[in-house]
Design a protein around this motif. Structure first.
Motif, PDB file in Angstrom:
ATOM      1  N   LYS A 562       0.834  -1.204   0.000  1.00  0.00           N
ATOM      2  CA  LYS A 562       0.000   0.000   0.000  1.00  0.00           C
ATOM      3  C   LYS A 562       0.869   1.254   0.000  1.00  0.00           C
ATOM      4  O   LYS A 562       0.595   2.228  -0.719  1.00  0.00           O
ATOM      5  N   TRP A 565       2.625   1.662  -3.440  1.00  0.00           N
ATOM      6  CA  TRP A 565       1.674   2.172  -4.434  1.00  0.00           C
ATOM      7  C   TRP A 565       1.504   3.683  -4.270  1.00  0.00           C
ATOM      8  O   TRP A 565       1.482   4.436  -5.249  1.00  0.00           O
ATOM      9  N   ALA A 566       1.389   4.144  -3.016  1.00  0.00           N
ATOM     10  CA  ALA A 566       1.226   5.576  -2.775  1.00  0.00           C
ATOM     11  C   ALA A 566       2.465   6.360  -3.191  1.00  0.00           C
ATOM     12  O   ALA A 566       2.372   7.492  -3.671  1.00  0.00           O
ATOM     13  N   ASN A 595      -9.045  -3.648   0.298  1.00  0.00           N
ATOM     14  CA  ASN A 595      -9.123  -2.191   0.185  1.00  0.00           C
ATOM     15  C   ASN A 595      -7.969  -1.627  -0.642  1.00  0.00           C
ATOM     16  O   ASN A 595      -8.142  -0.667  -1.400  1.00  0.00           O
ATOM     17  N   ALA A 596      -6.791  -2.232  -0.502  1.00  0.00           N
ATOM     18  CA  ALA A 596      -5.651  -1.783  -1.301  1.00  0.00           C
ATOM     19  C   ALA A 596      -5.876  -2.077  -2.781  1.00  0.00           C
ATOM     20  O   ALA A 596      -5.555  -1.250  -3.648  1.00  0.00           O
ATOM     21  N   GLY A 599      -8.008   0.445  -4.271  1.00  0.00           N
ATOM     22  CA  GLY A 599      -7.280   1.682  -4.514  1.00  0.00           C
ATOM     23  C   GLY A 599      -6.520   1.681  -5.823  1.00  0.00           C
ATOM     24  O   GLY A 599      -6.222   2.749  -6.377  1.00  0.00           O
ATOM     25  N   ALA A 629     -14.739  -2.529  -3.391  1.00  0.00           N
ATOM     26  CA  ALA A 629     -13.538  -2.752  -4.204  1.00  0.00           C
ATOM     27  C   ALA A 629     -13.904  -3.305  -5.586  1.00  0.00           C
ATOM     28  O   ALA A 629     -13.259  -2.965  -6.587  1.00  0.00           O
ATOM     29  N   GLU A 632     -14.719  -0.487  -7.664  1.00  0.00           N
ATOM     30  CA  GLU A 632     -13.528   0.318  -7.959  1.00  0.00           C
ATOM     31  C   GLU A 632     -12.684  -0.296  -9.084  1.00  0.00           C
ATOM     32  O   GLU A 632     -12.137   0.429  -9.917  1.00  0.00           O
ATOM     33  N   ARG A 664     -19.810   7.480  -3.397  1.00  0.00           N
ATOM     34  CA  ARG A 664     -18.766   7.488  -4.416  1.00  0.00           C
ATOM     35  C   ARG A 664     -19.257   6.918  -5.746  1.00  0.00           C
ATOM     36  O   ARG A 664     -18.838   7.347  -6.813  1.00  0.00           O
TER      37      ARG A 664
END
Length: 724
Positions: A562, A565-566, A595-596, A599, A629, A632, A664
């Motif tokens: 995570k 990735w950020a 959740n990651a 993202g 997710a 997403e 969202r």
């Protein structure tokens, strides 16, 4: 007395703390001439023999001996024993309750039923105790009759008969309370009881009696309350305020109070109200006599009688969802010159706001005014109320700022065990995002030990807390990387992450590279989250992050992925690790991976089938995360929205997360199922997470966040953020 007590095989029985061989000594202690011994025996009965309301075989065996004690006029403190018997025999088990018991609880349920039968069979003695010379006995006998006697019509008649001749003020109030209990338990008598209470609530009766009658009407017949109930109650409170608190047994007789005895006696001639009001059965825990009577011994001249607080609490419970009336009543209570009444009003205000949605600006402003009082207990109670309100505390912001500035000694609270914490007023001001709290936070960061919750406070301030970055770096760089590293570094890492203070990269890397073995996973996770918050500015940490991707611990690898990735945005590097995380043994690790993956967006489209499979997982929170997710990574809401709406209906605990996802997705179009669900939530007066007897410090915050998300998700909304 106690004939046959030694023939009972007490040793074969058990209570909450083991063999019941000590029960005879407790029973004999209740008959002692020594007050301390009686109190110790009573504590033992409640603590072991009737522990938290439980009924054991030894509890059943004690019942005959307890009845012996209450009828013997030579025994002192018999009122407490009446209360004990009422508690033992007063548990109602209806058919719905019985269905909830599993096999291991059947024996306990049988004991409750036998206790109720045994105490009810002897409840006739409570009639005689209504005229006992001891006012403490007379205080407890009415509720015992109302709760236990199987001829409620006789009980109600006796209550009405006793009121005009009872000389003790608190006992008169107990008679009125018992009438309310009869009305709640017995629908056929509800109309008669309500008519009597309505008469007592009218003009011509003493203010305390009228207030008691209104409180019981609110519980058992709220429709019978006067339309201007707040005006009436506040007027009664003003009449009561000048009266000094009187100890039970010392109150003047009713006939000495401006002809009130004649008025009370005339009640029997008042016509009964037609029909029966709707009644909701509520079992109110029996208060220990000592708990009820002790406050009256503190009576200060010129203050409201101490029993007023109990009546007001009962009134608030009865008014229930009538938020506007309860708010108006509390604003009056908070303006009272009586310190005790304001303390009680603070507690009641907290309970009201925690359970019901409403407009509380004026009430909160008055809570804030209590911060300026020289009474430290009152000010501290007010700060704790505001602490739990988050954004709703805005009307008290100036008062909070003044309190924080004036009382540096309360900026940090120490505890006998565990790390220190921020003071209530400091937390409340920080949760408003108010920069006036910065000096207090700076001082807290300079202290011997950093408060454990400082990171949460800084999170609400965001970029406004940037002046604290320097001291955060300094403290983080000094933290010994030993067995206490998590306690010391955790709050600092959380603070750095909240600020996104990338200048602290060297200090964070120092912690990451020197993670101790003890609780090392927690320390590493906090450090990785701080690095992730820095984004591309943490490029210097890439070697460590890539090394941790191959870490044998699932948590470390997922958190490193995570963060990487950020920092880099390289989906190819992190995707295999996150896919592997979906097979982790611990659910929280799987959720983190899910959740990651969400993202990563379309970059993780390949995992859509695996996320779809998780919609049927046994853990609800994981199902919710997987549904969001899935949207997403796929960009399609047709599967996710129905899944989220199903989870919404299944549990209120996931509603904030579901609403966040729906907002969202833009799935709440006009006429859609999602729009219907969200609008229904917005029309509810009760907070979604309000549970009787159970609450958390973030409940109000979470509910206000839910309301804001619902508004944001609906078409045509302004999109304004949450009030909290």
């Amino acid at each position: 007395m106690f004939a046959g007590i030694d023939e009972v095989d007490w040793a074969s029985m058990e209570h909450a703390y083991g063999p019941a061989g000590d029960v005879p000594a407790m029973l004999r202690g209740l008959a002692s001439a020594d007050a301390a011994e009686r109190e110790a025996a009573l504590d033992g009965m409640y603590g072991a023999v009737h522990h938290q309301g439980d009924v054991y075989a030894c509890t059943l065996a004690s019942i005959p001996f307890l009845f012996e004690l209450v009828v013997d006029p030579g025994i002192q403190d018999r009122g407490s024993i009446v209360e004990l018997l009422t508690s033992i025999g007063g548990i109602d088990l209806d058919e719905d309750d019985e269905e909830e018991f599993d096999a291991d609880e059947i024996e306990g349920a049988a004991n409750y039923a036998m206790a109720a039968t045994a105490v009810t069979a002897g409840a006739g003695v409570f009639f005689e105790l209504m005229t006992d010379e001891d006012p403490g006995v007379r205080l407890c006998a009415p509720l015992a009759l109302a709760a236990l006697h199987d001829h409620p019509d006789r009980v109600l008649a006796l209550l009405r008969e006793r009121l005009p001749v009872e000389p003790d003020e608190e006992v008169r109030l107990a008679l009125v309370e018992a009438a309310g209990r009869v009305a709640l338990r017995h629908r056929l008598l509800a109309g008669e009881a309500a008519a009597w209470l309505t008469r007592l609530a009218g003009e011509g009766f003493p203010p305390g009696l009228r207030l008691a009658a209104l409180a019981q009407l609110a519980r058992c017949a709220p429709d019978a309350l006067p339309g201007d109930v707040v005006r009436v109650v506040t007027g009664l409170l003003r009449q009561l305020r000048p009266a000094p608190a009187r100890r039970s047994g010392a109150a003047p007789a009713l006939d000495a109070q401006a002809g009130a005895a004649e008025a009370v006696a005339a009640v029997d001639g008042y016509p009964d109200a037609a029909g029966e009001p709707p009644v909701e059965e509520r079992v109110v825990p029996v208060a220990r006599l000592g708990q009820l009577r002790a406050p009256s011994e503190e009576g200060d001249a010129g203050t409201t009688a101490p029993w007023t607080a109990d009546l007001l609490r009962t009134l608030h419970v009865g008014l229930d969802d009538r938020v506007a009336e309860r708010t108006a009543l509390l604003t009056d209570q908070l303006r009272s010159p009586d310190r005790r009444q304001r303390i009680d009003a603070l507690r009641m205000s907290s309970a009201l706001i925690r359970v019901w949605r409403g407009s509380y600006e004026e009430l909160v402003r008055l809570v804030g005014e209590q911060l300026a009082t020289p009474d430290p207990g009152l000010a501290e109670a007010a700060s704790h109320v505001l602490d739990d309100l988050f954004g709703l505390a805005a009307p008290a912001a100036d008062a909070l700022a003044a309190r924080v500035a004036a009382d540096p000694g309360a900026w940090v609270q120490g505890w006998p065990s565990g790390p220190p914490a921020l003071g209530g007023a400091v937390k409340a001001l920080a949760r408003l995002g108010d920069v006036r709290v910065l000096p207090a936070l700076a001082a807290a960061l300079e202290g011997p030990e950093v408060p454990h919750d400082v990171g949460f406070a800084i999170d609400f301030l965001g970029a406004a807390a940037a002046p604290l970055a320097g001291v955060l770096r300094s403290r983080l760089g000094e933290v010994p990387l030993d067995a206490r590293a998590h306690d010391r570094a955790g709050p600092l890492l959380a603070s750095v992450a909240a600020l996104r203070a990338d200048e602290a990269l060297p200090e964070v890397l120092r912690v990451l590279r020197g993670v101790p073995e003890y609780r090392g996973e927690w320390v590493r996770t906090a450090a990785l989250r701080a690095l992730g918050s820095f984004g591309p500015a943490a490029h210097g940490a890439v070697p460590e992050l890539r090394a941790l991707l191959r870490s044998p611990g699932a948590t470390s690898a997922i958190e490193a992925a995570k963060a990487l990735w950020a920092v880099e945005g390289d989906a190819g590097a992190v995707l295999p690790v996150l896919i592997e995380g979906l097979r982790a043994e611990r659910v929280h690790e799987v959720r983190s991976a899910v959740n990651a993956l969400g993202g990563l967006g379309a970059g993780a489209a390949v995992v859509a089938p695996r996320l779809r499979a998780l919609l049927g997982h046994g853990e609800q929170w994981l199902r919710v995360d997987a549904a969001i997710a899935l949207w997403e990574v796929s960009g399609r809401a047709d599967e996710s929205v129905p899944a989220l709406l199903a989870e919404w209906e299944m549990s209120r605990h996931v509603r904030v997360r579901v609403a966040e996802g729906l907002a969202r997705m833009g799935a709440a179009g006009a006429g859609s199922d999602a729009a219907h669900v969200l609008r229904a939530e917005l029309t509810s007066v009760r907070r979604h997470n309000a549970m009787d007897g159970v609450f958390g410090s973030h409940d109000t915050y979470e509910d206000e966040k839910l309301l804001a998300l619902c508004r944001r998700a609906l078409p045509g909304n302004t999109g304004k953020g949450p009030r909290t």
